[in-house]
Design an enzyme around this catalytic site. Sequence first.
Site, mmCIF file in Angstrom:
data_model
loop_
_atom_site.group_PDB
_atom_site.id
_atom_site.type_symbol
_atom_site.label_atom_id
_atom_site.label_comp_id
_atom_site.label_asym_id
_atom_site.label_seq_id
_atom_site.Cartn_x
_atom_site.Cartn_y
_atom_site.Cartn_z
ATOM 1 N N GLY A 29 -5.684 8.193 -8.029
ATOM 2 C CA GLY A 29 -4.383 7.979 -7.402
ATOM 3 C C GLY A 29 -3.354 7.869 -8.669
ATOM 4 C CG ASN B 62 -1.748 11.750 -6.960
ATOM 5 O OD1 ASN B 62 -2.106 10.481 -6.609
ATOM 6 N ND2 ASN B 62 -0.619 12.246 -6.877
ATOM 7 C CB VAL C 143 -10.002 9.987 -2.707
ATOM 8 C CG1 VAL C 143 -11.468 9.246 -2.556
ATOM 9 C CG2 VAL C 143 -9.640 10.356 -4.143
ATOM 10 C CD GLU D 102 14.667 -2.125 -3.103
ATOM 11 O OE1 GLU D 102 13.838 -1.684 -2.932
ATOM 12 O OE2 GLU D 102 15.117 -2.796 -4.187
HETATM 13 P P1 FAD Z 1 1.056 3.802 -5.446
HETATM 14 O O1 FAD Z 1 2.361 3.926 -6.406
HETATM 15 O O2 FAD Z 1 1.381 3.784 -4.064
HETATM 16 O O3 FAD Z 1 0.242 5.168 -6.080
HETATM 17 C C1 FAD Z 1 -1.000 5.627 -5.305
HETATM 18 C C2 FAD Z 1 -1.019 7.041 -5.411
HETATM 19 O O4 FAD Z 1 -2.443 7.311 -4.813
HETATM 20 C C3 FAD Z 1 -0.148 7.756 -4.809
HETATM 21 O O5 FAD Z 1 0.399 9.072 -5.755
HETATM 22 C C4 FAD Z 1 -0.679 8.627 -3.594
HETATM 23 O O6 FAD Z 1 -0.405 9.811 -3.347
HETATM 24 C C5 FAD Z 1 -2.154 8.566 -4.112
HETATM 25 N N1 FAD Z 1 -3.052 8.600 -3.010
HETATM 26 C C6 FAD Z 1 -3.191 7.705 -1.877
HETATM 27 N N2 FAD Z 1 -4.300 8.150 -1.209
HETATM 28 C C7 FAD Z 1 -4.939 9.049 -1.713
HETATM 29 C C8 FAD Z 1 -6.075 9.872 -1.483
HETATM 30 N N3 FAD Z 1 -6.769 9.639 -0.410
HETATM 31 N N4 FAD Z 1 -6.477 10.760 -2.392
HETATM 32 C C9 FAD Z 1 -5.863 10.976 -3.443
HETATM 33 N N5 FAD Z 1 -4.610 10.463 -3.644
HETATM 34 C C10 FAD Z 1 -4.214 9.351 -2.960
HETATM 35 N N6 FAD Z 1 7.721 -2.809 -6.407
HETATM 36 C C11 FAD Z 1 8.218 -3.450 -7.176
HETATM 37 O O7 FAD Z 1 7.925 -3.906 -8.438
HETATM 38 N N7 FAD Z 1 9.745 -3.621 -7.231
HETATM 39 C C12 FAD Z 1 10.609 -2.849 -6.572
HETATM 40 O O8 FAD Z 1 11.769 -2.918 -6.420
HETATM 41 C C13 FAD Z 1 9.792 -2.203 -5.220
HETATM 42 N N8 FAD Z 1 10.421 -1.569 -4.347
HETATM 43 C C14 FAD Z 1 9.902 -1.129 -3.331
HETATM 44 C C15 FAD Z 1 10.392 0.013 -2.541
HETATM 45 C C16 FAD Z 1 9.946 0.594 -1.618
HETATM 46 C C17 FAD Z 1 10.791 1.429 -0.562
HETATM 47 C C18 FAD Z 1 8.546 0.554 -1.429
HETATM 48 C C19 FAD Z 1 7.732 1.369 -0.352
HETATM 49 C C20 FAD Z 1 7.599 -0.129 -2.219
HETATM 50 C C21 FAD Z 1 8.291 -0.745 -3.309
HETATM 51 N N9 FAD Z 1 7.726 -1.496 -4.180
HETATM 52 C C22 FAD Z 1 8.291 -2.144 -5.196
HETATM 53 C C23 FAD Z 1 6.228 -1.861 -4.308
HETATM 54 C C24 FAD Z 1 5.423 -0.569 -5.124
HETATM 55 O O9 FAD Z 1 6.138 0.607 -4.801
HETATM 56 C C25 FAD Z 1 4.129 -0.514 -4.986
HETATM 57 O O10 FAD Z 1 3.543 -1.991 -5.062
HETATM 58 C C26 FAD Z 1 3.419 0.194 -6.006
HETATM 59 O O11 FAD Z 1 4.068 1.588 -5.631
HETATM 60 C C27 FAD Z 1 1.905 0.022 -6.104
HETATM 61 O O12 FAD Z 1 1.383 1.045 -7.110
HETATM 62 P P2 FAD Z 1 0.033 1.547 -6.805
HETATM 63 O O13 FAD Z 1 -0.099 2.341 -8.297
HETATM 64 O O14 FAD Z 1 -1.058 0.616 -6.550
HETATM 65 O O15 FAD Z 1 0.211 2.551 -5.778
#
Ligand code: FAD
Length: 406
Positions: A10, A37, A81, A170
Amino acid sequence: MKKPNIVILGAGYGGLTTTVKLQKKLGVNDANITLVNKHDYHYEATWLHEVAAGTIAPDRARFAIKDVIDGSKVNFVQDTVTSIDVENKKVVLEDGELDYDYLVVALGFEAATFGIPGLLENAFMIGNINSSRMLREHIDYHFAKYNNEIEKKQERLNIIVGGGGFTGIEYLGELTNRVTKLCEEYDIDRNQVRIINVEGAPSIMPGFDPQLVEYAMNTLEERGVEFKLGSMLKECRPDGITIEKDGEQEDIPSLTTVWAAGVRANSLVEKSLETNRGKVEVTPELRDPANENVFVIGDCALIMDKETGRPYPPTAQIAMQEAEVCAHNLATIVKGGSGELEHFEFNNLGTVASLGHSDAFGVVFGNKKIFGWTASVMKKVIDNRSLLKIGGLGLMLKKGKFNIFG
Ligand code: FAD
């Protein structure tokens, strides 16, 4: 000695931050680092509501992964994945397999639909660039179509947003800005458009400061949003929804239902690891308790807030802080020195929710409440800070938000 394989799954906030931190901490001879990714780009998930409303172009919210990783130290694999085999220390991809010695699971979130009939099939989700772009195109199409039919269909102009939490609110902020523009563009009376928010709780933004909640609600109501609070979504059909309040059901015709009322960890996690509420309840070093060579961060990890006794909400803020600890701990283990592993402690820098291009509300610096333009500038500072942390000044200048007057 054989170099250990570190595989990071990811490239969201958690995975990409871990990668860029690790590439600084480790030399080419210390480890093989592989980042996997689905796409060859990272998207700013916290900007997706803007893409979904059409107030920014999809490309504004993403950048190429190769632009921020050091190709001499990190091998990037664009693939999906499909499973994690912890027993044999393998990751299975759509197009192959990877062996690991250390694994970082940072696969993010997916929509939770709680088994509500028709939701998965008929509602739009704000989950990634593709789903957000599809929603934007869908709304554009129905506004364009409206005046091209002899018998006008009101359901083309009724937009339902399920969920009055952070993402739903939002999105409504952006949508109200966008709809005003769409009405001008397609010769539609703004009063003709209905934007309806359905929230099961008695208030939007449950748990948020009541004064801020009132500010958000008043602002959105002034822009024409109708709130259906204490109302449960019972069914979603291609041409409308059914909601229930106090035992009374109501059907609302609409060709656009957006589901923004719940996220869960990527379901691959539950299939491969031991979980609590779909997430791995990690050790203080951010390891899977059952597999000490597996780190889990971001929306896939569950960490309890000792003050409230509840899990920390999934945010980009916490994902990036976890990534720093994860990178430190991995580098310490790989180098095999006497360095100490860090324990994760969340440093809450505040929460700011946007209400469109020049309005927002939130709490920063401990307990300072901010509203309106000031909060909107703060929100842009927060967005820019995440770009700076991942890709340095160059990325922030290229992708950052500097339009503080609009
Ligand atoms: P993500 O950022 O979701 O990254 C996961 C990655 O894994 C992605 O690139 C995806 O493509 C990849 N992936 C997924 N499945 C697979 C697979 N099977 N194989 C390969 N790659 C894969 N948080 C805040 O702190 N402040 C905010 O203002 C805020 N606003 C938000 C607004 C919106 C509209 C949304 C939807 C969320 C918001 N959030 C906010 C929450 C925040 O975006 C998430 O908590 C954050 O993105 C989590 O980070 P992460 O690294 O766990 O996963």
